[in-house]
Design a protein around this motif. Structure first.
Motif, PDB file in Angstrom:
ATOM      1  N   ALA A 148       0.865  -1.294   0.098  1.00 34.47           N
ATOM      2  CA  ALA A 148      -0.114   0.022   0.107  1.00 34.47           C
ATOM      3  C   ALA A 148       0.994   1.357   0.071  1.00 34.47           C
ATOM      4  O   ALA A 148       0.495   2.178  -0.757  1.00 34.47           O
ATOM      5  N   GLY A 149       2.055   1.165   0.773  1.00 32.69           N
ATOM      6  CA  GLY A 149       2.936   2.372   0.865  1.00 32.69           C
ATOM      7  C   GLY A 149       3.459   2.778  -0.555  1.00 32.69           C
ATOM      8  O   GLY A 149       3.807   3.947  -0.974  1.00 32.69           O
ATOM      9  N   ALA A 150       3.862   1.655  -1.238  1.00 33.12           N
ATOM     10  CA  ALA A 150       4.561   1.884  -2.764  1.00 33.12           C
ATOM     11  C   ALA A 150       3.566   2.683  -3.591  1.00 33.12           C
ATOM     12  O   ALA A 150       3.859   3.639  -4.130  1.00 33.12           O
ATOM     13  N   THR A 151       2.440   2.173  -3.847  1.00 35.75           N
ATOM     14  CA  THR A 151       1.488   2.817  -4.685  1.00 35.75           C
ATOM     15  C   THR A 151       0.860   4.445  -4.179  1.00 35.75           C
ATOM     16  O   THR A 151       0.497   4.948  -5.096  1.00 35.75           O
ATOM     17  N   HIS A 152       0.826   4.343  -3.002  1.00 34.11           N
ATOM     18  CA  HIS A 152       0.037   5.592  -2.413  1.00 34.11           C
ATOM     19  C   HIS A 152       0.949   6.588  -2.498  1.00 34.11           C
ATOM     20  O   HIS A 152       0.366   7.923  -2.898  1.00 34.11           O
ATOM     21  N   THR A 153       2.334   6.483  -2.349  1.00 38.92           N
ATOM     22  CA  THR A 153       3.370   7.709  -2.696  1.00 38.92           C
ATOM     23  C   THR A 153       3.751   7.629  -4.282  1.00 38.92           C
ATOM     24  O   THR A 153       4.350   8.780  -4.554  1.00 38.92           O
ATOM     25  N   LEU A 154       3.523   6.619  -4.977  1.00 35.86           N
ATOM     26  CA  LEU A 154       3.967   6.857  -6.540  1.00 35.86           C
ATOM     27  C   LEU A 154       3.025   6.863  -7.541  1.00 35.86           C
ATOM     28  O   LEU A 154       3.335   7.294  -8.699  1.00 35.86           O
ATOM     29  N   VAL A 155       1.814   6.499  -7.077  1.00 38.02           N
ATOM     30  CA  VAL A 155       0.844   6.381  -8.439  1.00 38.02           C
ATOM     31  C   VAL A 155      -0.409   7.257  -8.003  1.00 38.02           C
ATOM     32  O   VAL A 155      -0.963   7.277  -6.992  1.00 38.02           O
ATOM     33  N   SER A 375       4.827  14.241   7.319  1.00 34.64           N
ATOM     34  CA  SER A 375       3.838  13.861   6.290  1.00 34.64           C
ATOM     35  C   SER A 375       4.806  13.736   4.979  1.00 34.64           C
ATOM     36  O   SER A 375       5.412  14.448   4.464  1.00 34.64           O
ATOM     37  N   SER A 376       4.470  12.655   4.383  1.00 34.66           N
ATOM     38  CA  SER A 376       4.798  12.180   3.088  1.00 34.66           C
ATOM     39  C   SER A 376       4.562  13.388   1.917  1.00 34.66           C
ATOM     40  O   SER A 376       4.983  13.901   1.254  1.00 34.66           O
ATOM     41  N   THR A 377       2.945  13.475   2.223  1.00 36.88           N
ATOM     42  CA  THR A 377       2.396  14.595   1.244  1.00 36.88           C
ATOM     43  C   THR A 377       2.875  16.071   1.045  1.00 36.88           C
ATOM     44  O   THR A 377       3.497  16.536   0.084  1.00 36.88           O
ATOM     45  N   VAL A 403      11.883  12.705 -11.914  1.00 38.47           N
ATOM     46  CA  VAL A 403      12.149  13.628 -10.824  1.00 38.47           C
ATOM     47  C   VAL A 403      10.999  13.502  -9.804  1.00 38.47           C
ATOM     48  O   VAL A 403      11.133  13.384  -8.486  1.00 38.47           O
ATOM     49  N   ALA A 404       9.826  13.248 -10.473  1.00 35.88           N
ATOM     50  CA  ALA A 404       8.634  13.071  -9.809  1.00 35.88           C
ATOM     51  C   ALA A 404       8.691  11.963  -8.932  1.00 35.88           C
ATOM     52  O   ALA A 404       8.455  11.845  -7.699  1.00 35.88           O
ATOM     53  N   THR A 405       9.224  10.526  -9.669  1.00 33.38           N
ATOM     54  CA  THR A 405       9.313   9.449  -8.895  1.00 33.38           C
ATOM     55  C   THR A 405      10.555   9.334  -7.808  1.00 33.38           C
ATOM     56  O   THR A 405      10.251   8.723  -6.753  1.00 33.38           O
ATOM     57  N   ALA A 406      11.539  10.180  -8.109  1.00 30.34           N
ATOM     58  CA  ALA A 406      12.746  10.397  -7.122  1.00 30.34           C
ATOM     59  C   ALA A 406      11.965  11.049  -5.695  1.00 30.34           C
ATOM     60  O   ALA A 406      12.530  10.778  -4.627  1.00 30.34           O
ATOM     61  N   ILE A 407      11.247  12.075  -6.026  1.00 26.49           N
ATOM     62  CA  ILE A 407      10.731  12.662  -4.923  1.00 26.49           C
ATOM     63  C   ILE A 407       9.644  11.925  -3.990  1.00 26.49           C
ATOM     64  O   ILE A 407       9.991  11.937  -2.758  1.00 26.49           O
ATOM     65  N   ALA A 408       9.031  11.122  -4.832  1.00 30.63           N
ATOM     66  CA  ALA A 408       7.990  10.406  -4.171  1.00 30.63           C
ATOM     67  C   ALA A 408       8.729   9.207  -3.347  1.00 30.63           C
ATOM     68  O   ALA A 408       8.521   8.927  -2.071  1.00 30.63           O
ATOM     69  N   SER A 409       9.736   8.603  -3.880  1.00 35.98           N
ATOM     70  CA  SER A 409      10.756   7.523  -3.266  1.00 35.98           C
ATOM     71  C   SER A 409      11.300   8.031  -1.899  1.00 35.98           C
ATOM     72  O   SER A 409      11.244   7.486  -0.890  1.00 35.98           O
ATOM     73  N   GLY A 410      11.842   9.467  -1.936  1.00 38.26           N
ATOM     74  CA  GLY A 410      12.329   9.886  -0.607  1.00 38.26           C
ATOM     75  C   GLY A 410      11.341  10.096   0.422  1.00 38.26           C
ATOM     76  O   GLY A 410      11.771  10.258   1.488  1.00 38.26           O
ATOM     77  N   SER A 411      10.201  10.418   0.041  1.00 42.72           N
ATOM     78  CA  SER A 411       8.933  10.626   1.079  1.00 42.72           C
ATOM     79  C   SER A 411       8.869   9.462   1.841  1.00 42.72           C
ATOM     80  O   SER A 411       8.085   9.529   2.783  1.00 42.72           O
ATOM     81  N   LEU A 412       9.331   8.353   1.459  1.00 38.74           N
ATOM     82  CA  LEU A 412       9.127   7.248   2.217  1.00 38.74           C
ATOM     83  C   LEU A 412      10.013   6.787   3.062  1.00 38.74           C
ATOM     84  O   LEU A 412       9.875   5.986   4.077  1.00 38.74           O
ATOM     85  N   VAL A 413      11.111   7.679   3.124  1.00 39.12           N
ATOM     86  CA  VAL A 413      12.381   7.312   4.049  1.00 39.12           C
ATOM     87  C   VAL A 413      12.307   8.566   5.193  1.00 39.12           C
ATOM     88  O   VAL A 413      12.247   9.769   4.911  1.00 39.12           O
ATOM     89  N   GLY A 414      12.340   7.893   6.309  1.00 39.30           N
ATOM     90  CA  GLY A 414      12.558   8.708   7.341  1.00 39.30           C
ATOM     91  C   GLY A 414      11.295   8.745   7.985  1.00 39.30           C
ATOM     92  O   GLY A 414      11.297   9.820   8.934  1.00 39.30           O
TER      93      GLY A 414
END
Length: 465
Positions: A148-155, A375-377, A403-414
């Motif tokens: 759920a975390g993967a698609t919530h932040t990337l799709v 907040s990831s968002t 660039v968009a997916t790199a930003i989204a990926s970073g929002s999952l870390v931390g």
């Protein structure tokens, strides 16, 4: 006081309160929120008021959904509906692939539905599956989180990736396609890591559970409801919420059927509201419970009261984490991080012809803002706005979607204790704060880092230019 120092003070206050003083998480978070808010800039009269405002805003956002999901989960557990769904999963994939089924379900459901809602709906299945197999409970929980975390932040159309696409000028269809491709190996890596963690840290669900259900309460001798009525409390809210998402997406795209989609929007806005959708799910779940178990009104009332009492604790903790996040935002820690990177970006960018520096920059800044605010968002939106002003006018050697997916990926870390998802996982999953730090935090980091690696590989091999 410098915002970074205030952030460290807030983090230390939470950790000291929970780990050393053994305070309830609600008290530790509220104390930290007050401390941070007092140290942050602003009028003295506003400093405590904004803590209460942040608490109320978060409670207003999640309170009704959590309460309704708690009743739904409890009713599904007591009626045997959750066990019936688990039986279906196990029959289809086998017991050894139960975690894979939960990960795949979370992956699909979290595209149109918020992560929190998906987690609310699937945790009862993890509990019931553990009751059947008597093992791998943490693996089941982490499998849901990874998928759920993967698609919530990337799709898209969830808010974070949708906002990134709009800010960076990425076509929505491209963002959806690339996001799905990037999220797939990330969810798989998270699933593998979940199994590794589970083998080294076996966990048994603890009471009181956030869903008001510990071990499955349906005796083996009882018959189970049918598969369709068992699935309805999950499928119906997903379909209703998704319907509004689809309609809103179609109204944003000019076409010959625009009038038709615009006419549907007012109706789907009501039916697709998560609060109403889950209220309907509660009605179905209670109907299945009453019809199949033939309970009295007193038993039904007791079931609802039990689930609401446990939900109330979780609402307070998550709302307190929201108050802490608002207090941190008042310190302007996000702006400090942004200025730090903006001041260095020009020189960094001029030293490379590949443009990959922007991918690392987006990933790094989003991770720092996520760590600071929870907040990831917010991390995605802030980082996208910053990167949009920094990208070269002549474009990059690869499509901006990376660039968009790199930003989204970073929002999952931390992700840690200032993230409401942390407390959702801990309290609804029935695991301790320390176990959550050792499982939830690293598994999402694995998902984020894998997404970033996939983004880098695609940017080099499939630049889409």
């Amino acid at each position: 006081m410098h915002p970074t120092l205030i952030l460290l003070v807030g983090m230390a206050t939470i950790l000291a309160g929970i780990v050393l003083l053994r305070l309830n998480a609600f008290l530790a978070l509220i104390i930290a929120a007050v401390v941070v808010s007092l140290l942050a800039p602003g009028e003295p009269a506003e400093k405590i008021a904004r803590v209460a405002e942040g608490f109320g805003r978060t409670a207003g956002t999640v309170g009704v959904v959590i309460a309704l999901a708690a009743i739904t989960g409890k009713a599904m557990m007591d009626s045997g509906a959750a066990d019936r769904i688990v039986n279906g999963f196990l029959a289809l994939l086998g017991e050894k692939r139960g975690a894979t089924a939960l990960c795949a379900t979370g992956y699909i459901l979290s595209i149109p539905v918020f992560f929190d809602t998906v987690f609310y709906l699937l945790v009862p299945l993890a509990r019931s599956m553990h009751g059947r197999t008597n093992r791998n409970y943490l693996k089941y929980l982490l499998a849901i989180a990874a998928g759920a975390g993967a698609t919530h932040t990337l799709v898209p159309p969830t808010p974070g990736p949708l906002a990134i696409a709009g800010t960076l000028g990425v076509d929505l269809g491209t963002m959806v396609l690339v996001g799905i491709v990037v999220a797939l190996p990330a969810a798989g890596a998270g699933l593998l890591f979940a199994g590794w963690v589970d083998r080294r840290m076996p966990v048994v669900p603890r009471a009181p559970a956030a869903l008001g259900a510990g071990a499955p309460q349906v005796a083996a001798t009882h018959s189970l409801p049918g598969l369709v009525p068992s699935l309805l409390p999950i499928i119906l809210p997903v379909l209703l919420i998704s319907s509004h998402t689809v309609v809103v997406s179609m109204t944003a795209r000019p076409g010959m059927h625009l009038a038709m989609w615009s006419g549907l929007a007012p109706y789907t806005a009501i039916l697709g509201n998560p609060n109403l959708a889950l209220l309907l799910a509660v009605g179905i779940a209670m109907w299945v419970y009453v019809r199949h178990r033939r309970v009295s009104r007193a038993d039904l009332a007791e079931m609802v009261e039990t689930s609401l009492m446990s939900a109330g604790v979780m609402i307070l903790i998550i709302a307190a984490s929201g108050a802490f996040g608002v207090a941190l935002q008042a310190t302007e820690i996000g702006s400090v991080i942004e200025r730090t990177f903006v001041g260095q970006s020009g020189g960094a960018a001029s030293g490379t012809g590949s443009g990959l520096v922007f991918l690392f920059l987006g990933f790094g800044v989003a991770s720092l803002i996520k760590l600071a605010q929870g907040s990831s968002t917010v991390a995605m939106i802030t980082t996208a706005a910053m990167l949009a002003a920094m990208l070269p006018a002549n474009g990059l050697p690869f499509h901006t979607v990376y660039v968009a997916t790199a930003i989204a990926s970073g929002s999952l870390v931390g992700t840690w204790m200032n993230d409401s998802g942390f407390w959702l996982f801990s309290k609804m999953g029935g695991v301790t704060e320390l176990e959550t730090l050792k499982s939830w935090t690293p598994v999402l980091a694995v998902v984020g880092v894998t997404s970033m690696v996939t983004t880098l590989v695609l940017a080099v091999l499939v630049p889409l230019r």
